[in-house]
Design a protein around this motif. Structure first.
Motif, PDB file in Angstrom:
ATOM      1  N   LEU A 133       1.400  14.105   0.488  1.00 41.41           N
ATOM      2  CA  LEU A 133       0.444  13.341  -0.443  1.00 41.41           C
ATOM      3  C   LEU A 133       1.107  12.379  -1.434  1.00 41.41           C
ATOM      4  O   LEU A 133       0.500  11.517  -1.671  1.00 41.41           O
ATOM      5  N   LEU A 134       2.042  12.626  -1.774  1.00 41.95           N
ATOM      6  CA  LEU A 134       2.877  11.711  -2.694  1.00 41.95           C
ATOM      7  C   LEU A 134       3.235  10.220  -2.048  1.00 41.95           C
ATOM      8  O   LEU A 134       3.017   9.458  -2.576  1.00 41.95           O
ATOM      9  N   CYS A 135       3.763  10.408  -0.619  1.00 39.39           N
ATOM     10  CA  CYS A 135       3.913   9.363   0.066  1.00 39.39           C
ATOM     11  C   CYS A 135       2.648   8.608   0.268  1.00 39.39           C
ATOM     12  O   CYS A 135       2.548   7.256   0.180  1.00 39.39           O
ATOM     13  N   PHE A 136       1.434   9.302   0.495  1.00 43.45           N
ATOM     14  CA  PHE A 136       0.402   8.712   0.713  1.00 43.45           C
ATOM     15  C   PHE A 136      -0.174   7.806  -0.549  1.00 43.45           C
ATOM     16  O   PHE A 136      -0.697   6.742  -0.476  1.00 43.45           O
ATOM     17  N   TYR A 137      -0.148   8.455  -1.804  1.00 43.42           N
ATOM     18  CA  TYR A 137      -0.227   7.787  -3.063  1.00 43.42           C
ATOM     19  C   TYR A 137       0.325   6.493  -3.131  1.00 43.42           C
ATOM     20  O   TYR A 137       0.062   5.381  -3.671  1.00 43.42           O
ATOM     21  N   LEU A 138       1.848   6.763  -3.000  1.00 39.90           N
ATOM     22  CA  LEU A 138       2.713   5.673  -3.241  1.00 39.90           C
ATOM     23  C   LEU A 138       2.560   4.371  -2.316  1.00 39.90           C
ATOM     24  O   LEU A 138       2.801   3.324  -2.546  1.00 39.90           O
ATOM     25  N   GLU A 139       2.039   4.873  -1.154  1.00 33.63           N
ATOM     26  CA  GLU A 139       2.075   3.494  -0.311  1.00 33.63           C
ATOM     27  C   GLU A 139       0.847   3.037  -0.047  1.00 33.63           C
ATOM     28  O   GLU A 139       0.330   2.389   0.812  1.00 33.63           O
TER      29      GLU A 139
END
Length: 244
Positions: A133-139
């Motif tokens: 989820l963090l990677c999804f948000y940052l990308e």
């Protein structure tokens, strides 16, 4: 070395390890893949995933301490790799390597990786979900496969520990978006799709165990080991509900 060396070198300890190990043994000997049992009665404490992992381990390596703890050790090994992957993806390979090394050498992580409990499996699911989820948000909220990874991990987390596998990521991300003044962006995470994925993975077993036990297992697990656990002090876990 930290997770696997001499994994079966000492006897089962505390209360949880023997309970979980015996439950999986009873299920294996009875060819029972659906209903957690302990000393011939229902075991309400945790869902099925740990036992599903222990039973093939018993079949392959015999019923012993090493086999009982192997799913935990492999879960933490897998999570070390997950941390390296996302650390490299979000920042760089050096950061990923340092993060994975720090994780793999934490004393508490080493201890629980060598215990026959559902916690390592649950932590693998929870951390994989949060990092995806963090990677999804940052990308840029455009990488849909990351959402699939996050919600699939939540689904297996529900089979490992129960509804808390959904409640924790939702509360964490909801609080983050609220504090950042971005709560409307919650819809970019496609929560209804996520709920559907979690239900497809977890609901069939919950329905099956409910039918096979006439609802008794669901009542014991959901009411006592979830609602009661978060409103009362059980098994020495003290604290007011807000703590949890």
């Amino acid at each position: 070395v930290n997770f696997l060396f001499m994994l079966g070198g000492h006897s089962l300890w505390d209360v949880d390890e023997p309970n979980n190990a015996v439950c999986a043994r009873e299920m294996l000997l009875a060819h029972n893949w659906w209903v957690p049992m302990f000393n011939g009665g229902l075991r309400f404490d945790k869902p099925i995933l740990l036992y599903w992992l222990m039973m093939p381990s018993y079949a392959l390596f015999g019923i012993n301490e090493f086999s009982a703890r192997l799913p935990s050790a492999l879960s933490m090994t897998a999570l070390t790799m997950v941390i390296f992957y996302f650390g490299r993806r979000i920042i760089d390979a050096r950061t990923g390597l340092i993060a994975a090394g720090l994780f793999a050498t934490c004393l508490h992580i080493i201890a629980i990786s060598r215990a026959a409990t559902p916690d390592p499996v649950f932590i693998l699911c929870l951390c994989t979900s949060l990092l995806a989820l963090l990677c999804f948000y940052l990308e840029g909220l455009e990488k849909t496969p990351l959402l699939y990874v996050a919600y699939i991990a939540m689904g297996f987390g529900v089979l490992a520990k129960g509804p808390v596998a959904v409640a924790m990521p939702v509360l964490i991300w909801g609080s983050f978006l609220l504090l950042m003044g971005q709560w409307r962006r919650i819809w970019a995470f496609r929560p209804w799709m996520g709920l559907a994925i979690v239900l497809v993975i977890a609901l069939p077993w919950y329905i099956t165990v409910g039918v096979l036990t006439d609802g008794e297992w669901l009542k014991g697990f959901l009411l006592h080991h979830n609602i009661d656990r978060f409103t009362h002090a059980l098994q020495g876990h003290k604290g007011f509900p807000g703590f949890y």
